[in-house]
Write a protein that holds these residues in place. Structure first.
Motif, mmCIF file in Angstrom:
data_model
loop_
_atom_site.group_PDB
_atom_site.id
_atom_site.type_symbol
_atom_site.label_atom_id
_atom_site.label_comp_id
_atom_site.label_asym_id
_atom_site.label_seq_id
_atom_site.Cartn_x
_atom_site.Cartn_y
_atom_site.Cartn_z
ATOM 1 N N LEU A 44 -65.783 15.157 4.985
ATOM 2 C CA LEU A 44 -66.585 13.780 5.410
ATOM 3 C C LEU A 44 -67.468 13.227 4.214
ATOM 4 C CD1 LEU A 44 -66.782 11.479 7.627
ATOM 5 C CD2 LEU A 44 -68.406 12.633 8.788
ATOM 6 N N ALA A 45 -67.402 12.373 3.878
ATOM 7 C CA ALA A 45 -68.608 11.855 2.961
ATOM 8 C C ALA A 45 -69.180 10.573 3.522
ATOM 9 C CB ALA A 45 -67.776 11.548 1.519
ATOM 10 N N ASN A 46 -70.386 10.480 3.156
ATOM 11 C CA ASN A 46 -71.338 9.321 3.537
ATOM 12 C C ASN A 46 -71.966 8.809 2.380
ATOM 13 O OD1 ASN A 46 -72.835 7.304 4.633
ATOM 14 N ND2 ASN A 46 -74.076 8.675 6.240
ATOM 15 N N LEU A 47 -71.380 7.528 1.853
ATOM 16 C CA LEU A 47 -71.681 6.860 0.637
ATOM 17 C C LEU A 47 -73.131 6.154 1.039
ATOM 18 C CD1 LEU A 47 -68.354 5.500 -0.486
ATOM 19 C CD2 LEU A 47 -69.414 7.755 -0.701
ATOM 20 N N LYS A 48 -73.555 5.925 2.216
ATOM 21 C CA LYS A 48 -74.582 5.480 2.618
ATOM 22 C C LYS A 48 -74.921 3.860 2.069
ATOM 23 C CE LYS A 48 -77.161 9.775 2.079
ATOM 24 N NZ LYS A 48 -77.762 10.740 1.170
ATOM 25 N N ARG A 49 -73.829 3.302 2.265
ATOM 26 C CA ARG A 49 -73.548 1.704 2.005
ATOM 27 C C ARG A 49 -72.349 1.157 2.432
ATOM 28 N NH1 ARG A 49 -74.043 -1.050 -2.438
ATOM 29 N NH2 ARG A 49 -72.650 -2.282 -1.412
ATOM 30 N N ARG A 50 -72.418 -0.119 2.658
ATOM 31 C CA ARG A 50 -71.381 -1.020 3.221
ATOM 32 C C ARG A 50 -70.430 -1.115 2.198
ATOM 33 N NH1 ARG A 50 -70.528 -1.572 8.348
ATOM 34 N NH2 ARG A 50 -69.055 -3.229 7.935
ATOM 35 N N ILE A 51 -69.037 -0.961 2.319
ATOM 36 C CA ILE A 51 -67.937 -1.188 1.129
ATOM 37 C C ILE A 51 -67.180 -2.519 1.465
ATOM 38 C CG2 ILE A 51 -66.071 0.117 -0.055
ATOM 39 C CD1 ILE A 51 -68.752 1.454 -0.523
ATOM 40 N N ASP A 52 -66.986 -3.071 0.493
ATOM 41 C CA ASP A 52 -66.034 -4.342 0.555
ATOM 42 C C ASP A 52 -64.663 -3.725 0.423
ATOM 43 O OD1 ASP A 52 -64.497 -6.900 0.282
ATOM 44 O OD2 ASP A 52 -65.992 -7.629 -0.898
ATOM 45 N N LEU A 53 -63.871 -3.606 1.264
ATOM 46 C CA LEU A 53 -62.604 -2.971 1.206
ATOM 47 C C LEU A 53 -61.630 -4.161 0.613
ATOM 48 C CD1 LEU A 53 -62.416 -0.764 4.610
ATOM 49 C CD2 LEU A 53 -63.181 -0.186 2.301
ATOM 50 N N ASP A 54 -61.502 -5.389 1.188
ATOM 51 C CA ASP A 54 -60.827 -6.604 0.761
ATOM 52 C C ASP A 54 -60.870 -6.477 -0.821
ATOM 53 O OD1 ASP A 54 -59.584 -7.477 3.263
ATOM 54 O OD2 ASP A 54 -61.565 -8.524 3.351
ATOM 55 N N ARG A 55 -61.984 -6.374 -1.414
ATOM 56 C CA ARG A 55 -62.064 -6.631 -2.860
ATOM 57 C C ARG A 55 -61.616 -5.111 -3.649
ATOM 58 N NH1 ARG A 55 -65.560 -4.647 -7.008
ATOM 59 N NH2 ARG A 55 -66.952 -3.705 -5.780
ATOM 60 N N LEU A 56 -61.783 -4.172 -3.177
ATOM 61 C CA LEU A 56 -61.365 -2.949 -3.734
ATOM 62 C C LEU A 56 -59.791 -2.704 -3.505
ATOM 63 C CD1 LEU A 56 -64.108 -0.316 -2.601
ATOM 64 C CD2 LEU A 56 -63.595 -1.110 -4.903
ATOM 65 N N ALA A 57 -59.314 -3.294 -2.468
ATOM 66 C CA ALA A 57 -57.755 -3.311 -2.108
ATOM 67 C C ALA A 57 -57.027 -3.686 -3.344
ATOM 68 C CB ALA A 57 -57.375 -3.695 -0.761
ATOM 69 N N GLY A 58 -57.606 -5.124 -3.769
ATOM 70 C CA GLY A 58 -56.962 -5.478 -4.900
ATOM 71 C C GLY A 58 -57.086 -4.776 -6.341
ATOM 72 N N GLU A 59 -58.058 -4.175 -6.533
ATOM 73 C CA GLU A 59 -58.816 -3.622 -7.664
ATOM 74 C C GLU A 59 -58.035 -2.175 -8.011
ATOM 75 O OE1 GLU A 59 -62.638 -3.808 -8.527
ATOM 76 O OE2 GLU A 59 -62.868 -5.877 -7.900
ATOM 77 N N LEU A 60 -57.949 -1.107 -6.811
ATOM 78 C CA LEU A 60 -57.559 0.061 -7.054
ATOM 79 C C LEU A 60 -56.056 0.188 -6.978
ATOM 80 C CD1 LEU A 60 -60.135 1.849 -4.793
ATOM 81 C CD2 LEU A 60 -60.037 1.739 -7.198
ATOM 82 N N PRO A 61 -55.433 0.517 -8.320
ATOM 83 C CA PRO A 61 -53.917 0.676 -7.823
ATOM 84 C C PRO A 61 -53.249 1.516 -6.892
ATOM 85 C CG PRO A 61 -54.543 1.508 -9.978
ATOM 86 C CD PRO A 61 -55.825 1.118 -9.264
#
Length: 197
Positions: free
Chosen positions: A27-44
């Motif tokens: 389990l990792a805690n990145l200690k910030r909110r992540i915009d999943l919609d944006r990343l979904a389009g950028e990560l193949p």
């Protein structure tokens, strides 16, 4: 001793007990909110269907693991064959996110939450006698063909089968797997619960 999923290893030289790590979950805690919609389009290699599951599913090829990334900044990595590989995979995702412009200033907190190992004791286990001898066991042949043994130190669950095969789950360090199996070996041999051919 480090255990790994690449091969089955004996607990000691010449030992009949063998074990291999099958899965390490971190389990990792990145200690910030992540915009999943944006990343979904950028990560193949990402899949995101928020109507079915709230996390972004990532499938890495090297190391070959799966990661679930949530908007809260929490991430679960699974499928690694060692603690080192699991933590390396989590950091690979972090670096990929940084390359995509996600500002992760602090080093993420990464901790192992579960290790699953399997192996063999090298002989047949008398499950009826084991159920009567060991505390904290469940053995209901109508429900499940194996015996469930809850060890309290280390805190792991062992599934034991008459064939001598076992599964160990619940460890949070590879050393706990080794300690649990050494303890199990001693108990089975001392109480005459395993028969070697």
């Amino acid at each position: 001793m480090l255990l790994n999923g690449a091969r089955s290893v004996a607990l000691e030289a010449g030992d009949r007990f063998t074990v291999s790590i099958e899965n390490v979950v971190v389990l990792a805690n990145l200690k910030r909110r992540i915009d999943l919609d944006r990343l979904a389009g950028e990560l193949p290699y990402a899949e995101y269907r928020p109507e079915l599951f709230p996390g972004l599913v990532l499938r890495l090829r090297e190391p070959r693991i799966g990661a679930l990334l949530f908007s809260s900044g929490k991430m679960i990595c699974t499928g690694a064959k060692s603690e080192v590989e699991a933590k390396r995979a989590a950091m690979k995702v972090v670096e990929e996110l940084r390359e995509r412009g996600v500002e992760i200033d602090e080093e993420p907190e990464i901790r192992t939450t579960n290790i699953v190992a399997s192996g063999s004791v090298g002989g047949r286990i008398d499950l009826e006698k084991t159920a009567r001898t060991l505390p904290r066991t469940i053995y209901e042949t109508e429900q499940f063909p194996g015996l469930i043994y809850r060890m309290d130190d280390p805190k792991v669950v062992m599934l034991l089968f008459a064939t001598g095969k076992f599964v160990c789950t619940g460890a949070t360090m590879e050393s706990e797997v080794h300690r649990a199996l050494s303890k199990l070996k001693g108990i089975l041999e001392e109480k005459g619960l395993v028969a070697y051919s």
